[in-house]
Design a protein around this motif. Structure first.
Motif, short mmCIF file in Angstrom:
data_model
loop_
_atom_site.label_atom_id
_atom_site.label_comp_id
_atom_site.label_asym_id
_atom_site.label_seq_id
_atom_site.Cartn_x
_atom_site.Cartn_y
_atom_site.Cartn_z
N GLU A 99 -0.52 2.88 -7.22
CA GLU A 99 0.37 1.81 -6.77
C GLU A 99 -0.18 0.45 -7.19
OE1 GLU A 99 2.73 2.10 -2.96
OE2 GLU A 99 1.38 0.45 -2.48
N TRP A 132 1.61 14.90 -7.17
CA TRP A 132 2.75 14.49 -6.36
C TRP A 132 2.56 13.05 -5.87
CZ3 TRP A 132 7.54 15.38 -6.12
CH2 TRP A 132 8.31 14.98 -5.01
N ALA A 133 1.35 12.74 -5.42
CA ALA A 133 1.08 11.37 -4.95
C ALA A 133 1.25 10.37 -6.08
CB ALA A 133 -0.33 11.29 -4.36
N PHE A 190 1.32 5.33 4.12
CA PHE A 190 0.36 6.29 4.61
C PHE A 190 -0.26 5.81 5.91
CE2 PHE A 190 -4.27 7.08 4.54
CZ PHE A 190 -4.19 8.38 4.98
N ILE A 233 -1.31 22.85 -0.96
CA ILE A 233 -1.96 21.62 -0.50
C ILE A 233 -1.02 20.43 -0.67
CG2 ILE A 233 -3.91 20.06 -0.96
CD1 ILE A 233 -4.75 22.53 0.60
N ALA A 234 -0.27 20.42 -1.76
CA ALA A 234 0.73 19.36 -1.96
C ALA A 234 1.78 19.42 -0.85
CB ALA A 234 1.39 19.50 -3.33
N GLY A 285 -2.51 7.91 -4.66
CA GLY A 285 -1.29 7.15 -4.43
C GLY A 285 -1.56 5.67 -4.37
N SER A 286 -2.65 5.31 -3.70
CA SER A 286 -2.99 3.90 -3.54
C SER A 286 -3.40 3.26 -4.87
CB SER A 286 -4.12 3.78 -2.51
OG SER A 286 -4.64 2.47 -2.51
N TRP A 319 0.42 17.91 2.27
CA TRP A 319 0.46 16.44 2.19
C TRP A 319 1.87 15.92 2.47
CZ3 TRP A 319 -2.53 12.67 3.06
CH2 TRP A 319 -2.23 11.38 2.62
N TYR A 329 -10.80 18.94 3.04
CA TYR A 329 -11.26 18.03 1.98
C TYR A 329 -10.16 17.01 1.66
CZ TYR A 329 -12.95 16.22 -2.42
OH TYR A 329 -13.37 15.35 -3.41
N MET A 330 -8.95 17.51 1.47
CA MET A 330 -7.82 16.64 1.11
C MET A 330 -7.55 15.63 2.21
SD MET A 330 -4.22 16.30 1.54
CE MET A 330 -3.41 17.86 1.90
N ALA A 371 -1.40 18.25 -5.48
CA ALA A 371 -1.09 17.24 -4.46
C ALA A 371 -1.29 15.84 -5.03
CB ALA A 371 -1.96 17.44 -3.21
N GLN A 416 4.85 9.77 -6.58
CA GLN A 416 5.37 8.89 -5.52
C GLN A 416 5.02 7.42 -5.78
OE1 GLN A 416 3.61 11.05 -2.13
NE2 GLN A 416 5.68 11.45 -1.41
N MET A 444 0.84 -1.22 0.00
CA MET A 444 0.00 0.00 0.00
C MET A 444 0.86 1.25 0.00
SD MET A 444 -3.27 0.04 -0.19
CE MET A 444 -3.83 1.49 0.70
N TYR A 445 0.37 2.26 -0.72
CA TYR A 445 0.94 3.60 -0.71
C TYR A 445 1.20 4.00 0.74
CZ TYR A 445 0.97 8.68 -1.66
OH TYR A 445 1.28 10.00 -1.77
N VAL A 463 -12.25 15.17 -7.89
CA VAL A 463 -12.65 14.80 -6.52
C VAL A 463 -11.59 14.00 -5.78
CG1 VAL A 463 -15.13 14.80 -6.95
CG2 VAL A 463 -13.81 12.70 -7.36
N GLY A 464 -10.54 13.58 -6.45
CA GLY A 464 -9.56 12.68 -5.84
C GLY A 464 -8.72 13.34 -4.76
N THR A 465 -8.16 12.50 -3.90
CA THR A 465 -7.28 12.97 -2.84
C THR A 465 -5.97 12.16 -2.90
OG1 THR A 465 -8.22 11.39 -1.27
CG2 THR A 465 -9.19 13.60 -1.32
N PRO A 466 -4.90 12.70 -2.31
CA PRO A 466 -3.59 12.07 -2.49
C PRO A 466 -3.53 10.62 -2.03
CG PRO A 466 -3.34 14.23 -1.47
CD PRO A 466 -4.80 14.00 -1.61
N ALA A 467 -4.15 10.29 -0.90
CA ALA A 467 -4.05 8.90 -0.43
C ALA A 467 -4.73 7.96 -1.43
CB ALA A 467 -4.68 8.75 0.96
N GLN A 468 -5.88 8.42 -1.95
CA GLN A 468 -6.63 7.62 -2.93
C GLN A 468 -5.82 7.47 -4.22
OE1 GLN A 468 -10.01 9.89 -4.25
NE2 GLN A 468 -11.08 8.12 -5.14
N GLY A 472 -10.66 13.19 2.85
CA GLY A 472 -10.75 12.31 1.69
C GLY A 472 -9.62 11.30 1.63
N SER A 473 -8.56 11.57 2.38
CA SER A 473 -7.45 10.63 2.48
C SER A 473 -7.56 9.77 3.73
CB SER A 473 -6.12 11.40 2.49
OG SER A 473 -5.87 11.97 1.21
#
Lengths: 305, 305
Positions: B201, B229-230, A4, A225-226, B197-198, A229, A266-267, B226, B233, A1-2, B190-195, A270-271
């Protein structure tokens, strides 16, 4: 998994101070208090409510004592006053005289650049270290909670690049006074995620869990925002943001604001990161305050809602 | 050190197609060509120059063939035409008839949502898979390079959440046709970095280096940079972006644009990632095209310059 770890974060809502200080029109005290009430309403529990600077330098903060005197006396809230010198700490202490609630915590500031520091608050880095150490000692001796922000930690408008070693040396000196937290601020919004992630990782190793880290980003070049993160990925769990991305100046389009509370929340949510903030209530607060200012605020999430 | 491998990335400049398609006023063919010339000038080497859709659905793309006929015949450039069906591939092939340069690569699109797919291009996911497989086979058989984008991969405006398993199943089916790359697009921002990045991956593991990944983000809720960047990564090295953040609609402020080329490049170069793009030249190109449209473009970096 990424890679996190979903751990909760704390928001420090800086809209009433950093958000408003560049507004050319003075916001009425009653409107500031309504804004702060809205912020408590959406779940902000630590708020930078004013700065103790000379009213001729920052006219928007001339009513600091009046705002503070009317703050809701909530046990679950922490009110921060920004201070640049010992006189500021004394003004913060005075807000608590005669049994009043007043300011809970002072936020000290040192600039990680000789040129910018001299222009902003008449101090070289060495002078800033001495002054901030004295302020932290004085505040603690007087029973006032205190933390400190290292400003221009990712770049200086006059000197350009700021050496990570310079920032870490300042942090080490200040850490000796045991502040409640040490923040790195990208005051002019030049930082990038690799830079932010790397510097906070090094700061985290230096502080070794003894003192929490806080971050403060501006979205001047779209990286705010990046960067938040990246800071999260390097262990930061306390984030400055301002409702709507307040902090720009409508007459100076290049002076863009703090990262927007709504966009950060939101970021993060949503994560999978808990923030304790009610995003819908924050968006509603944005729209109310936009009416006060008579213009739309920069937050992208609030615009998309 | 903050986990980070500085490997170069490739920009796919989507401004001429995704950036312009929602503009209410038709941009003159000559202005589109000047824009593309500017993009080549700042270093973009892969450009989405047009889409082969019905001119009644997207009037801005009615001059697709005229734009393509006048493109500079550069050996170092790759011109992409967006296609939604076999008829689109045939139009792309036709641009190369009679020894002309024409389109170098078609970009196919499948939507990862039954509802959105039916509204956008009259296809369920299953129908989209069948159509895209047929398009990829047909393009390859005709000697046309081809890649594919999975749209709404991080959320659907009608169905809300999109299951990662759905996206990965689509990717697996399409991978069987050997496209030059597979992209995931956050079409509605609508996406977020954890989503992000995962999911990248997981896609990377599925494709296992056989097929490169590309990403496509919109900044609708402030997370676009952001997310980029994810994605980096998680191994993505090809990034869609549009000059200035073109792609919003001035009459629909909620339909915000692609991430801005300038903001992506600033973030990447400032993180030590080589992009091959001349940022100053891109900012100058932004300012020229802003004059054509008669309004400022969203890129934060260009505003700060």
């Amino acid at each position: 998994m990424y890679t996190f770890k979903p751990e909760p974060i704390e928001l420090v809502e800086v809209g009433p101070r950093d958000g408003l200080q560049n507004e050319p029109d003075i916001v009425a005290t009653v409107d500031k208090l309504a804004l702060i009430g809205d912020m408590l309403g959406y779940g902000a529990r630590r708020l930078e409510v004013a700065s103790f600077v000379h009213p001729q330098r920052v006219p928007q903060m001339a009513d600091a004592e009046a705002v503070i005197a009317a703050l809701p006396d909530r046990a679950d809230a922490t009110y921060i006053g920004l201070v640049l010198n010992k006189r500021g700490v004394m003004r913060a202490l005075a807000t608590r005289e005669n049994g009043r609630r007043g300011i809970d915590q002072v936020g000290c500031v040192i600039v990680a650049s000789d040129t910018f520091g001299q222009k902003n608050q008449g101090q070289t880095i060495a002078e800033g270290i001495a002054e901030n150490r004295a302020m932290l000692r004085f505040a603690k001796a007087e029973g006032m909670r205190a933390q400190v922000t290292i400003s221009a930690a990712f770049g200086c408008p006059f000197e350009g690049a700021v050496e990570p070693a310079t920032v870490l040396r300042i942090a080490e000196e200040l850490a000796a006074e045991g502040p409640e937290e040490i923040a790195l601020a990208d005051t002019i919004g030049v930082g990038t995620p690799a830079q932010v992630g790397s510097l906070f990782e090094r700061l985290g190793k230096l502080l070794d869990g003894r003192i929490p880290m806080r971050c403060h980003f501006h979205n001047t070049r779209g990286t705010g925002i990046a960067n938040a993160w990246a800071a999260y990925q390097s262990g930061v769990r306390i984030f400055d943001a301002s409702l709507g991305g307040l902090g720009g100046c409508p007459f100076a389009p290049k002076a863009t604001g703090n990262i927007a509370t709504e966009d950060l929340i939101y970021m993060m949510e949503g994560s999978g990161v808990a923030t304790g903030i009610d995003l819908d209530a924050a968006i509603a607060a944005n729209h109310r305050f936009a009416e006060v200012l008579g213009r739309e605020l920069p937050s992208m999430v609030a615009r998309a809602a």
